[in-house]
Design a protein around this motif. Structure first.
Motif, mmCIF file in Angstrom:
data_model
loop_
_atom_site.group_PDB
_atom_site.id
_atom_site.type_symbol
_atom_site.label_atom_id
_atom_site.label_comp_id
_atom_site.label_asym_id
_atom_site.label_seq_id
_atom_site.Cartn_x
_atom_site.Cartn_y
_atom_site.Cartn_z
ATOM 1 N N ALA A 230 -4.538 6.276 6.258
ATOM 2 C CA ALA A 230 -4.410 5.097 6.173
ATOM 3 C C ALA A 230 -4.316 5.142 7.981
ATOM 4 O O ALA A 230 -3.225 5.773 8.472
ATOM 5 C CB ALA A 230 -2.809 4.257 5.944
ATOM 6 N N TYR B 129 0.888 -1.255 0.091
ATOM 7 C CA TYR B 129 0.446 0.332 -0.309
ATOM 8 C C TYR B 129 0.538 1.264 -0.483
ATOM 9 O O TYR B 129 0.339 2.306 -1.010
ATOM 10 C CB TYR B 129 -1.645 -0.221 0.702
ATOM 11 N N ASP C 51 0.669 13.153 -0.096
ATOM 12 C CA ASP C 51 0.659 11.725 -0.465
ATOM 13 C C ASP C 51 -0.230 10.906 0.176
ATOM 14 O O ASP C 51 -1.168 10.013 -0.525
ATOM 15 C CB ASP C 51 2.091 11.539 -1.159
ATOM 16 N N LEU C 52 0.131 10.517 1.991
ATOM 17 C CA LEU C 52 -0.265 9.692 2.519
ATOM 18 C C LEU C 52 0.180 10.658 4.230
ATOM 19 O O LEU C 52 0.991 11.060 4.328
ATOM 20 C CB LEU C 52 0.414 8.884 2.394
ATOM 21 N N CYS D 105 1.270 4.099 -2.819
ATOM 22 C CA CYS D 105 1.595 5.731 -2.650
ATOM 23 C C CYS D 105 2.487 6.199 -2.995
ATOM 24 O O CYS D 105 2.298 7.681 -3.370
ATOM 25 C CB CYS D 105 0.995 5.392 -0.861
ATOM 26 N N SER E 51 -7.886 4.071 4.519
ATOM 27 C CA SER E 51 -7.787 2.526 4.951
ATOM 28 C C SER E 51 -7.671 1.939 6.406
ATOM 29 O O SER E 51 -6.585 2.513 7.196
ATOM 30 C CB SER E 51 -6.596 1.695 3.905
ATOM 31 N N ASP F 259 -13.549 6.850 1.299
ATOM 32 C CA ASP F 259 -12.937 6.011 0.808
ATOM 33 C C ASP F 259 -11.903 5.920 0.433
ATOM 34 O O ASP F 259 -10.652 5.194 0.137
ATOM 35 C CB ASP F 259 -13.605 5.070 -0.655
ATOM 36 N N LYS F 260 -10.566 7.162 0.928
ATOM 37 C CA LYS F 260 -9.137 7.596 1.058
ATOM 38 C C LYS F 260 -9.187 6.763 2.291
ATOM 39 O O LYS F 260 -7.336 6.061 2.196
ATOM 40 C CB LYS F 260 -9.362 8.964 0.926
ATOM 41 N N THR G 230 -4.439 13.045 0.256
ATOM 42 C CA THR G 230 -4.793 11.473 -1.093
ATOM 43 C C THR G 230 -5.194 10.555 -0.395
ATOM 44 O O THR G 230 -5.567 10.192 -0.688
ATOM 45 C CB THR G 230 -3.906 11.918 -2.528
ATOM 46 N N LYS G 231 -3.969 9.879 0.879
ATOM 47 C CA LYS G 231 -4.273 8.771 1.226
ATOM 48 C C LYS G 231 -4.471 8.566 2.769
ATOM 49 O O LYS G 231 -3.168 9.721 3.070
ATOM 50 C CB LYS G 231 -3.424 7.510 0.722
#
Length: 263
Positions: free
Chosen positions: A206, A23, A149-150, A27, A244, A241-242, A203-204
């Motif tokens: 986690a 993952y 980005d993450l 990313c 996780s 849904d971005k 963007t993501k």
């Protein structure tokens, strides 16, 4: 029903780490395509040791290339107003668990630590850290919010994330990118943190949550109305849904929310 966060559950930490590696590399590569760098925010707690397990041990995700730390720019999702060698420092934790273990051949990331000049003034510290973000993400008046980005986050037993705590006024902060907190319910009291809009704008996003000690709060966050107003629940709602979640079976025992099978 809008788009929902992704919940992944693994039988053991090693399976979790392997999928987290895939993952993160996805990313990373998307960040490289966007702007030639990977801009990531990292929390403390147990996250750095899980990250080290994911990123320093080659895995399945390497079909997409490996980790290229030389193009990583690491910020802290939150930090405590303590010296960088203090046991409570997230920088010290990340350095010991991950940074010093990175082999030279895969490059060294650019890590943005707090300026310890401002230990006695957390507002000044937050302003200074926000300036570092501005230099990386463009001036604040040209972009409303930075887009990481993450963001790699943890979940506290009370549902807090970063240094955003339940029912705290900071959850309503909508202007600052980085905010000071002087009354953290968890010591040390004085910290700085990314604001909620910055977190949900990534963007993501986690979360890593492991162990049976997390199952109560995970059930609250995912299965109850009350949990939606907790900081982790607000990130779920804002990020949709971005977001996780990487968990082990023990952390989601009894959680009704549906798991996803694969990335």
């Amino acid at each position: 029903m809008g788009k929902q966060p992704n919940l992944y559950a693994f039988n053991d930490l090693s399976s979790l780490a392997s999928t987290l590696r895939t993952y993160v590399i996805q990313c990373q590569n998307a960040g490289f395509e966007r702007h030639g760098l990977f801009k990531v925010a990292v929390s403390g707690g147990s996250l750095p040791s899980t990250l080290a397990k994911a990123l320093l041990e080659p895995g399945q995700g390497d079909s997409e290339g490996g980790v290229d730390f030389a193009k990583w720019e690491i910020f802290f999702a939150d930090e405590r107003a303590v010296p960088l060698d203090d046991a409570d420092s997230n920088y010290k934790l990340l350095k010991e668990e991950l940074l010093v273990k990175i082999p030279e051949e895969i490059g060294q990331p650019n890590v943005h630590a707090i300026d310890v000049k401002y230990l006695d003034d957390v507002q000044e510290m937050a302003d200074h850290y926000q300036e570092a973000l501005m230099q990386s993400f463009a001036a604040k008046d040209s972009v409303k919010l930075p887009i990481f980005d993450l963001l790699l986050l943890g979940c506290g037993p009370d549902g807090h994330t970063c240094s955003l705590f339940p029912n705290h006024e900071l959850l309503r902060e909508s202007d600052a990118w980085v905010a000071p907190i002087e009354d953290s319910p968890k010591p040390p009291a004085r910290r700085i943190t990314l604001s909620l809009p910055v977190v949900t704008h990534g963007t993501k996003i986690a979360f890593v949550a492991t162990g049976a000690g997390k199952k109560g709060i995970m059930k609250l966050i995912f299965d109850t109305e009350e949990g939606r107003s907790l900081p982790c629940g607000l990130v779920n709602e804002g990020g949709a849904d971005k977001v996780s979640w990487f968990t082990d079976s023990a952390a989601v025992e009894g959680v009704a929310y549906p798991r996803r099978g694969s990335l």
